[in-house]
Design a protein around this motif. Structure first.
Motif, PDB file in Angstrom:
ATOM      1  N   ARG A  16       6.822   3.396  -8.314  1.00 53.64           N
ATOM      2  CA  ARG A  16       5.924   3.934  -9.402  1.00 53.64           C
ATOM      3  C   ARG A  16       4.970   2.805  -9.575  1.00 53.64           C
ATOM      4  NH1 ARG A  16      10.354   6.522 -11.245  1.00 53.64           N
ATOM      5  NH2 ARG A  16      10.734   5.375 -12.906  1.00 53.64           N
ATOM      6  N   TRP A  17       5.526   1.673  -9.806  1.00 56.61           N
ATOM      7  CA  TRP A  17       4.613   0.551 -10.170  1.00 56.61           C
ATOM      8  C   TRP A  17       3.598   0.043  -9.091  1.00 56.61           C
ATOM      9  CZ3 TRP A  17       9.776  -2.354 -11.866  1.00 56.61           C
ATOM     10  CH2 TRP A  17      10.265  -1.976 -12.976  1.00 56.61           C
ATOM     11  N   ALA A  18       4.266   0.015  -7.822  1.00 54.64           N
ATOM     12  CA  ALA A  18       3.447  -0.312  -6.662  1.00 54.64           C
ATOM     13  C   ALA A  18       2.125   0.877  -6.711  1.00 54.64           C
ATOM     14  CB  ALA A  18       4.228  -0.341  -5.399  1.00 54.64           C
ATOM     15  N   GLY A  19       2.480   2.052  -6.677  1.00 58.91           N
ATOM     16  CA  GLY A  19       1.557   3.226  -6.737  1.00 58.91           C
ATOM     17  C   GLY A  19       0.616   3.086  -7.737  1.00 58.91           C
ATOM     18  N   GLY A  20       1.116   2.723  -8.933  1.00 62.34           N
ATOM     19  CA  GLY A  20      -0.061   2.450 -10.095  1.00 62.34           C
ATOM     20  C   GLY A  20      -0.605   1.316  -9.937  1.00 62.34           C
ATOM     21  N   ALA A  21      -0.167   0.121  -9.410  1.00 71.12           N
ATOM     22  CA  ALA A  21      -1.084  -0.828  -9.200  1.00 71.12           C
ATOM     23  C   ALA A  21      -2.162  -0.718  -8.083  1.00 71.12           C
ATOM     24  CB  ALA A  21      -0.183  -2.160  -8.755  1.00 71.12           C
ATOM     25  N   HIS A  22      -1.704  -0.099  -7.108  1.00 78.50           N
ATOM     26  CA  HIS A  22      -2.436   0.425  -5.872  1.00 78.50           C
ATOM     27  C   HIS A  22      -3.695   1.233  -6.417  1.00 78.50           C
ATOM     28  CE1 HIS A  22      -3.639   3.222  -2.646  1.00 78.50           C
ATOM     29  NE2 HIS A  22      -3.421   2.159  -1.948  1.00 78.50           N
ATOM     30  N   ALA A  23      -3.671   2.097  -7.084  1.00 75.84           N
ATOM     31  CA  ALA A  23      -4.553   3.071  -7.696  1.00 75.84           C
ATOM     32  C   ALA A  23      -5.506   2.385  -8.547  1.00 75.84           C
ATOM     33  CB  ALA A  23      -4.024   4.415  -8.522  1.00 75.84           C
ATOM     34  N   THR A  24      -4.978   1.427  -9.406  1.00 76.49           N
ATOM     35  CA  THR A  24      -5.587   0.584 -10.372  1.00 76.49           C
ATOM     36  C   THR A  24      -6.834  -0.279  -9.980  1.00 76.49           C
ATOM     37  OG1 THR A  24      -3.738   0.918 -11.951  1.00 76.49           O
ATOM     38  CG2 THR A  24      -5.209  -0.934 -12.489  1.00 76.49           C
ATOM     39  N   VAL A  25      -6.333  -1.017  -8.716  1.00 74.65           N
ATOM     40  CA  VAL A  25      -7.069  -2.080  -8.160  1.00 74.65           C
ATOM     41  C   VAL A  25      -8.139  -1.409  -7.444  1.00 74.65           C
ATOM     42  CG1 VAL A  25      -5.393  -4.069  -7.903  1.00 74.65           C
ATOM     43  CG2 VAL A  25      -5.696  -2.630  -6.019  1.00 74.65           C
ATOM     44  N   LEU A  26      -8.144  -0.140  -6.858  1.00 78.33           N
ATOM     45  CA  LEU A  26      -8.961   0.744  -6.191  1.00 78.33           C
ATOM     46  C   LEU A  26      -9.985   0.901  -7.267  1.00 78.33           C
ATOM     47  CD1 LEU A  26      -6.922   2.678  -3.384  1.00 78.33           C
ATOM     48  CD2 LEU A  26      -8.431   0.693  -3.214  1.00 78.33           C
ATOM     49  N   ALA A  49       2.700  -6.238  -5.698  1.00 81.93           N
ATOM     50  CA  ALA A  49       1.401  -6.719  -5.697  1.00 81.93           C
ATOM     51  C   ALA A  49       0.566  -6.562  -4.611  1.00 81.93           C
ATOM     52  CB  ALA A  49       1.377  -8.104  -6.361  1.00 81.93           C
ATOM     53  N   THR A  50       1.448  -7.215  -3.582  1.00 86.74           N
ATOM     54  CA  THR A  50       0.744  -7.102  -1.992  1.00 86.74           C
ATOM     55  C   THR A  50       0.385  -5.704  -1.668  1.00 86.74           C
ATOM     56  OG1 THR A  50       2.736  -7.427  -1.186  1.00 86.74           O
ATOM     57  CG2 THR A  50       1.343  -9.370  -1.379  1.00 86.74           C
ATOM     58  N   ARG A  51       1.094  -4.507  -1.854  1.00 87.67           N
ATOM     59  CA  ARG A  51       0.768  -3.611  -1.634  1.00 87.67           C
ATOM     60  C   ARG A  51      -0.605  -3.076  -2.117  1.00 87.67           C
ATOM     61  NH1 ARG A  51       3.401   2.369  -3.272  1.00 87.67           N
ATOM     62  NH2 ARG A  51       1.568   3.820  -2.461  1.00 87.67           N
ATOM     63  N   ALA A  52      -0.909  -3.322  -3.445  1.00 88.55           N
ATOM     64  CA  ALA A  52      -1.823  -3.220  -4.051  1.00 88.55           C
ATOM     65  C   ALA A  52      -3.056  -3.991  -3.329  1.00 88.55           C
ATOM     66  CB  ALA A  52      -2.177  -3.432  -5.409  1.00 88.55           C
ATOM     67  N   MET A  53      -2.829  -5.030  -3.187  1.00 94.18           N
ATOM     68  CA  MET A  53      -3.720  -6.039  -2.525  1.00 94.18           C
ATOM     69  C   MET A  53      -4.601  -5.594  -1.097  1.00 94.18           C
ATOM     70  SD  MET A  53      -2.367  -9.786  -3.278  1.00 94.18           S
ATOM     71  CE  MET A  53      -2.168 -10.367  -5.128  1.00 94.18           C
ATOM     72  N   ARG A  54      -3.548  -5.037  -0.328  1.00100.10           N
ATOM     73  CA  ARG A  54      -3.730  -4.349   1.091  1.00100.10           C
ATOM     74  C   ARG A  54      -4.516  -3.345   1.012  1.00100.10           C
ATOM     75  NH1 ARG A  54       1.906  -5.531   1.757  1.00100.10           N
ATOM     76  NH2 ARG A  54       2.406  -3.219   1.715  1.00100.10           N
ATOM     77  N   ALA A  55      -4.658  -2.735  -0.156  1.00 95.78           N
ATOM     78  CA  ALA A  55      -5.252  -1.503  -0.089  1.00 95.78           C
ATOM     79  C   ALA A  55      -6.818  -1.887  -0.465  1.00 95.78           C
ATOM     80  CB  ALA A  55      -5.244  -0.571  -1.613  1.00 95.78           C
ATOM     81  N   LEU A  56      -7.325  -3.091  -0.797  1.00 84.13           N
ATOM     82  CA  LEU A  56      -8.610  -3.536  -0.917  1.00 84.13           C
ATOM     83  C   LEU A  56      -9.299  -3.893   0.216  1.00 84.13           C
ATOM     84  CD1 LEU A  56      -8.051  -5.626  -4.240  1.00 84.13           C
ATOM     85  CD2 LEU A  56      -9.350  -3.583  -4.237  1.00 84.13           C
ATOM     86  N   PRO A  57     -10.500  -4.057   0.542  1.00 81.77           N
ATOM     87  CA  PRO A  57     -11.433  -4.337   1.630  1.00 81.77           C
ATOM     88  C   PRO A  57     -11.080  -5.641   1.978  1.00 81.77           C
ATOM     89  CG  PRO A  57     -12.721  -3.083   0.105  1.00 81.77           C
ATOM     90  CD  PRO A  57     -11.498  -3.347  -0.681  1.00 81.77           C
ATOM     91  N   LEU A  58     -11.630  -5.978   3.242  1.00 85.20           N
ATOM     92  CA  LEU A  58     -11.436  -7.342   3.677  1.00 85.20           C
ATOM     93  C   LEU A  58     -12.426  -8.183   2.742  1.00 85.20           C
ATOM     94  CD1 LEU A  58     -10.986  -7.347   7.415  1.00 85.20           C
ATOM     95  CD2 LEU A  58      -9.304  -7.901   5.821  1.00 85.20           C
ATOM     96  N   GLY A  59     -12.240  -9.622   2.533  1.00 84.29           N
ATOM     97  CA  GLY A  59     -13.408 -10.114   1.626  1.00 84.29           C
ATOM     98  C   GLY A  59     -13.134 -10.349   0.063  1.00 84.29           C
TER      99      GLY A  59
END
Length: 358
Positions: A16-26, A49-59
């Motif tokens: 759940r935390w990973a899902g929340g972090a993923h949604a928040t950074v997006l 944390a890295t699951r959330a980071m991987r959701a973000l675009p390159l750069g």
């Protein structure tokens, strides 16, 4: 960004935390309020944390300070551009070692964030890759195929393309496949397929069973060759599996040891390459360098094995018979500049023909 609490089990709260972090950074990125992500954590925190980071675009700057960063970080990084920093000590309070490490991480993230904020959004949004003035080409390369790929890259640059070269390190191949599947490229010049040999023979730099698939599924023009299928990569020589210790072994560097693929393995690789290319929905051509597949496999080189190469070529031809893929033999080595230029010209012609028909 912070993660925690520590020690969470992998199934319930951590998911759940990973899902929340993923949604928040997006959400923050979409709102233009995110210029960098900095996280610290142990194994659980790093996973979140890295699951959330991987959701973000390159750069988009991504810095992970982790006690896991001195080992195999591929599950955390994937095909993203995450920067990993080893925490040295566990993430358990501030002490004389962790204080300067974390201070450096904060300074690094702040510097990246400032740079990102200053940069043009058009230059920084990888979602717009391929929409510039020069169409993008993906090319695969290893150290042992560099001269040939460099010649192809230079030719394609002359023809007006921007060439992105991916090192066939496992992660490099997976990244190429990911971006090809997203339709980023106008064409793919896949001259180096050693990741397929690692996948077959248990090497350490496999890109998985889906390597050499995405461009075909997406209908992207592709020119394929057989670079570095004459070798499999393992770790340091002292870690070689017993089953390969008595084969032709060469220490590439202190971290990588390579063995020569056998005649039987080459035949299977030919069948696998053909099976993948038979399913391609876009224009596909295969360039076969009859005089060698790598710097090691050149005539007179330690991995020169005409019988094994012939097994590869024969299985490939048999597997492609009756398919739409076109096969071309070249009486040259893969690192001959003329071979690289010819492969580039073939890809250019395929892209032009597809554009004209559209």
């Amino acid at each position: 960004m912070s993660v925690g609490p520590r020690g969470a089990a992998g199934g319930g709260p951590e998911t759940r935390w990973a899902g929340g972090a993923h949604a928040t950074v997006l959400r923050l990125h979409a709102e233009g309020r995110l210029h960098a992500v900095l996280a610290i954590g142990g194994s659980g925190g790093t996973s979140i944390a890295t699951r959330a980071m991987r959701a973000l675009p390159l750069g988009v700057p991504k810095l992970m300070v982790s006690s896991m960063a001195s080992g195999d970080v591929s599950p955390y990084v994937g095909s993203s551009d995450i920067t990993m920093m080893y925490s040295v000590v566990d993430i358990a309070g501030i002490n004389s070692i962790s204080a300067p490490v974390l201070a450096n991480a904060a300074e690094a993230a702040a510097g990246m964030a400032k740079g990102f904020a200053r940069a043009s959004l058009e230059l920084r949004r990888p979602a717009r890759l391929g929409t510039g003035s020069r169409p993008l080409i993906a090319a695969s390369m290893a150290g042992v195929t560099t001269p040939g790929v460099d010649a192809a890259r230079e030719r394609l640059t002359e023809l007006g393309y921007e060439v992105l070269v991916f090192h066939v390190s496992g992660t490099g191949g997976r990244t190429l496949e990911t971006l090809a599947g997203q339709g980023v490229f106008a064409g793919v010049l896949d001259l180096t397929l050693s990741e397929l040999a690692d996948d077959l023979c248990g090497g350490i730099l496999t890109a998985g069973p889906d390597r050499l698939s995405a461009a075909g599924r997406a209908g992207i023009p592709q020119v394929v060759s057989l670079g570095a299928l004459d070798m499999v990569k393992f770790g340091p020589v002292e870690t070689l599996p017993e089953r390969v210790r008595y084969r032709r072994v060469r220490v590439h560097n202190p971290s990588i040891t390579v063995i020569r693929t056998t005649e039987a393995e080459c035949a299977e690789l030919g069948r696998r390459v053909a099976a993948k290319l038979r399913t391609a929905t876009g224009p596909t051509e295969v360039c076969v360098p009859l005089r060698g597949l790598s710097t090691l496999g050149a005539p007179g080189g330690p991995y020169h094995d005409p019988a094994a190469d012939r097994a590869l070529f024969s299985a490939l031809r048999d597997g492609l018979r009756g398919s739409a893929a076109r096969l071309h033999d070249y009486d040259t080595h893969i690192n001959d500049p003329a071979f690289g230029r010819a492969a580039a010209d073939r890809l250019h012609a395929m892209i032009g023909a597809l554009s004209a028909a559209a």
